[in-house]
Design an enzyme around this catalytic site. Structure first.
Site, PDB file in Angstrom:
ATOM      1  CB  THR A   1      -0.913   0.043   1.253  1.00  0.00           C
ATOM      2  OG1 THR A   1      -0.071   0.152   2.417  1.00  0.00           O
ATOM      3  CG2 THR A   1      -1.798  -1.171   1.396  1.00  0.00           C
ATOM      4  CD1 TRP A   2       5.337   4.225   0.078  1.00  0.00           C
ATOM      5  CD2 TRP A   2       6.788   2.972  -1.076  1.00  0.00           C
ATOM      6  NE1 TRP A   2       6.536   4.890   0.056  1.00  0.00           N
ATOM      7  CE2 TRP A   2       7.443   4.141  -0.652  1.00  0.00           C
ATOM      8  CE3 TRP A   2       7.511   2.032  -1.825  1.00  0.00           C
ATOM      9  CZ2 TRP A   2       8.789   4.402  -0.947  1.00  0.00           C
ATOM     10  CZ3 TRP A   2       8.843   2.291  -2.117  1.00  0.00           C
ATOM     11  CH2 TRP A   2       9.471   3.471  -1.676  1.00  0.00           C
TER      12      TRP A   2
ATOM     13  CG  ASP B   1       3.657  -4.101   4.031  1.00  0.00           C
ATOM     14  OD1 ASP B   1       4.147  -4.456   5.123  1.00  0.00           O
ATOM     15  OD2 ASP B   1       4.160  -3.212   3.308  1.00  0.00           O
TER      16      ASP B   1
ATOM     17  CE1 TYR C   1       6.027   2.380   2.987  1.00  0.00           C
ATOM     18  CE2 TYR C   1       4.142   0.911   3.084  1.00  0.00           C
ATOM     19  CZ  TYR C   1       5.513   1.117   2.991  1.00  0.00           C
ATOM     20  OH  TYR C   1       6.352   0.028   2.889  1.00  0.00           O
TER      21      TYR C   1
ATOM     22  CD  GLN D   1       7.599  -5.527   4.034  1.00  0.00           C
ATOM     23  OE1 GLN D   1       7.699  -4.364   3.668  1.00  0.00           O
ATOM     24  NE2 GLN D   1       6.531  -5.967   4.672  1.00  0.00           N
TER      25      GLN D   1
ATOM     26  CG  LEU E   1       4.531  -6.465  -9.688  1.00  0.00           C
ATOM     27  CD1 LEU E   1       3.192  -5.777  -9.921  1.00  0.00           C
ATOM     28  CD2 LEU E   1       4.612  -7.755 -10.503  1.00  0.00           C
TER      29      LEU E   1
HETATM   30  P1  NAP Z   1       5.358  -3.251  -6.727  1.00  0.00           P
HETATM   31  O1  NAP Z   1       4.324  -3.937  -5.974  1.00  0.00           O
HETATM   32  O2  NAP Z   1       6.515  -4.002  -7.265  1.00  0.00           O
HETATM   33  O3  NAP Z   1       4.722  -2.455  -7.949  1.00  0.00           O
HETATM   34  C1  NAP Z   1       3.610  -1.611  -7.814  1.00  0.00           C
HETATM   35  C2  NAP Z   1       3.331  -1.021  -9.197  1.00  0.00           C
HETATM   36  O4  NAP Z   1       2.950  -2.053 -10.092  1.00  0.00           O
HETATM   37  C3  NAP Z   1       2.212  -0.002  -9.206  1.00  0.00           C
HETATM   38  O5  NAP Z   1       2.597   1.025 -10.081  1.00  0.00           O
HETATM   39  C4  NAP Z   1       1.025  -0.767  -9.776  1.00  0.00           C
HETATM   40  O6  NAP Z   1       0.209   0.071 -10.542  1.00  0.00           O
HETATM   41  C5  NAP Z   1       1.697  -1.755 -10.684  1.00  0.00           C
HETATM   42  N1  NAP Z   1       0.922  -2.994 -10.778  1.00  0.00           N
HETATM   43  C6  NAP Z   1       0.406  -3.752  -9.787  1.00  0.00           C
HETATM   44  N2  NAP Z   1      -0.222  -4.838 -10.295  1.00  0.00           N
HETATM   45  C7  NAP Z   1      -0.091  -4.762 -11.619  1.00  0.00           C
HETATM   46  C8  NAP Z   1      -0.534  -5.567 -12.699  1.00  0.00           C
HETATM   47  N3  NAP Z   1      -1.208  -6.704 -12.490  1.00  0.00           N
HETATM   48  N4  NAP Z   1      -0.229  -5.180 -13.974  1.00  0.00           N
HETATM   49  C9  NAP Z   1       0.463  -4.044 -14.205  1.00  0.00           C
HETATM   50  N5  NAP Z   1       0.920  -3.238 -13.227  1.00  0.00           N
HETATM   51  C10 NAP Z   1       0.619  -3.586 -11.952  1.00  0.00           C
HETATM   52  O7  NAP Z   1       6.009  -2.035  -5.901  1.00  0.00           O
HETATM   53  P2  NAP Z   1       5.907  -1.446  -4.426  1.00  0.00           P
HETATM   54  O8  NAP Z   1       4.610  -0.764  -4.216  1.00  0.00           O
HETATM   55  O9  NAP Z   1       7.163  -0.703  -4.182  1.00  0.00           O
HETATM   56  O10 NAP Z   1       6.003  -2.743  -3.483  1.00  0.00           O
HETATM   57  C11 NAP Z   1       4.885  -3.419  -2.957  1.00  0.00           C
HETATM   58  C12 NAP Z   1       4.689  -3.122  -1.491  1.00  0.00           C
HETATM   59  O11 NAP Z   1       5.819  -3.533  -0.732  1.00  0.00           O
HETATM   60  C13 NAP Z   1       4.570  -1.620  -1.167  1.00  0.00           C
HETATM   61  O12 NAP Z   1       3.331  -1.098  -1.556  1.00  0.00           O
HETATM   62  C14 NAP Z   1       4.828  -1.647   0.313  1.00  0.00           C
HETATM   63  O13 NAP Z   1       3.684  -2.083   1.009  1.00  0.00           O
HETATM   64  C15 NAP Z   1       5.954  -2.679   0.405  1.00  0.00           C
HETATM   65  N6  NAP Z   1       7.297  -2.062   0.377  1.00  0.00           N
HETATM   66  C16 NAP Z   1       8.061  -2.130   1.513  1.00  0.00           C
HETATM   67  C17 NAP Z   1       9.320  -1.540   1.538  1.00  0.00           C
HETATM   68  C18 NAP Z   1      10.139  -1.606   2.798  1.00  0.00           C
HETATM   69  O14 NAP Z   1      11.147  -0.874   2.906  1.00  0.00           O
HETATM   70  N7  NAP Z   1       9.794  -2.452   3.734  1.00  0.00           N
HETATM   71  C19 NAP Z   1       9.834  -0.889   0.403  1.00  0.00           C
HETATM   72  C20 NAP Z   1       9.054  -0.890  -0.748  1.00  0.00           C
HETATM   73  C21 NAP Z   1       7.787  -1.482  -0.756  1.00  0.00           C
HETATM   74  P3  NAP Z   1      -1.314   0.404 -10.143  1.00  0.00           P
HETATM   75  O15 NAP Z   1      -1.218   1.291  -8.938  1.00  0.00           O
HETATM   76  O16 NAP Z   1      -1.843   1.074 -11.343  1.00  0.00           O
HETATM   77  O17 NAP Z   1      -1.993  -0.920  -9.837  1.00  0.00           O
END
Ligand code: NAP
Length: 281
Positions: free
Chosen positions: A24-25, A53, A58, A167, A198
């Protein structure tokens, strides 16, 4: 609400998390309409992606508020994860941060509370604060994020044996943990929670990923997720801002990559040949 189930991974505490959850970032910050993002999270939960998460960081609390709204009336179906900022992670600060997260999430307990990354505050203080929160019933489990192997070993030496997960960044283009941190976590019974599976969308135009997706009649995102999900002991938390993306991500669980797909992916995204420092986003 009937919630479909997805396969689970056991934590050492006895709780179980689904292998596929929701990040949900960037939610609650205007990338999509609020209604669409809430719909995406709710649909994800209904499809079994019940781990959500979030973090106090965020959107400076905006993501937690949106999650609170999305899970209203269905809290019992959700495994709720939030994180404390390292700058807040002393004894009193951790407790205050936890209360802030609970208030924004409109709940009285977190299922898992993580230290977002290692900061300057002695780890021992954070561990003690987590244990106090657990004893008080404000959190069920605690863990860490962005800890490399040396940090995990230090954590255990400090008596942090109650940690339930690390994580970390893990996806096709970030395979550095495969030689050291990942096997170490699995040996110690700690599931790894793969964030940015992704690569925040940057992976999705890769020609090899696209080629496999076309052949298998799925999307590149589903191939990237299926690759992470093929690894035992790993839970992936993609972020979907639309219900269509949430549905697509859930369907990645039904995709089994063939040996040939795996070989092509190994060639395009080679595994590490020596231990690598942990990468962080
Ligand atoms: P991600 O999940 O790798 O990618 C999210 C991106 O992918 C968004 O732009 C989303 O667009 C797109 N997307 C999602 N599903 C898709 C699909 N089926 N087809 C095409 N595009 C798609 O990146 P992230 O948000 O960085 O990582 C996921 C989560 O991990 C975060 O939200 C957070 O909760 C957590 N996180 C934790 C840390 C840490 O330091 N602990 C760091 C980074 C992330 P749309 O919005 O248009 O769906």
């Amino acid at each position: 609400m009937a919630v479909l189930t997805v396969p689970g991974i056991d934590l050492r505490s006895g709780d179980t998390i689904p292998v596929l959850g929701q990040g949900t970032w960037h939610l609650g910050q205007g990338r999509h309409s609020r209604a669409e993002e809430i719909r995406a999270l709710r649909e994800g939960v209904e499809l079994g992606m019940t781990l959500i998460d979030t973090a106090e960081m965020y959107g400076d609390g905006a993501s937690e508020k949106l999650v609170g709204e999305a899970i209203a009336g269905r809290r019992a179906d959700v495994f709720l994860v939030s994180k404390v900022l390292p700058s807040h992670a002393n004894r009193r600060g951790t407790t205050a941060a936890c209360h802030g997260s609970l208030r924004r999430l409109a709940t009285d307990q977190l299922d898992l509370y993580l230290l977002h990354w290692r900061g300057a505050i002695p780890l021992q203080e954070t561990v003690e604060a987590f244990e106090e929160l657990r004893a008080a019933g404000l959190i069920r489990n605690w863990g860490v994020s962005n800890f490399d192997l040396v940090d995990m070993e230090r954590l255990l030496r400090l008596g942090g044996g109650g940690a339930q997960t690390d994580q970390v960044l893990y996806n096709l283009s970030r395979r550095g943990i495969e030689l050291d941190l990942l096997p170490w976590c699995l040996q110690h019974g700690l599931p790894v929670m793969a964030y940015s599976p992704l690569e925040q969308g940057r992976l999705l135009d890769h020609p090899v990923l696209r080629g496999i997706a076309i052949q298998r009649r799925v999307s590149p995102a589903q191939v990237a997720l299926a690759w992470v999900l093929a690894r035992a002991g790993v839970c992936a938390i993609p972020e979907a801002g639309t219900a269509a993306h949430a549905r697509q991500n859930r369907a990645a669980l039904d995709l089994r990559l063939s040996e040939l797909d795996m070989l092509k992916l190994d060639e395009a995204f080679p595994p590490p040949v020596s231990p690598q420092p942990l990468e962080i986003l």
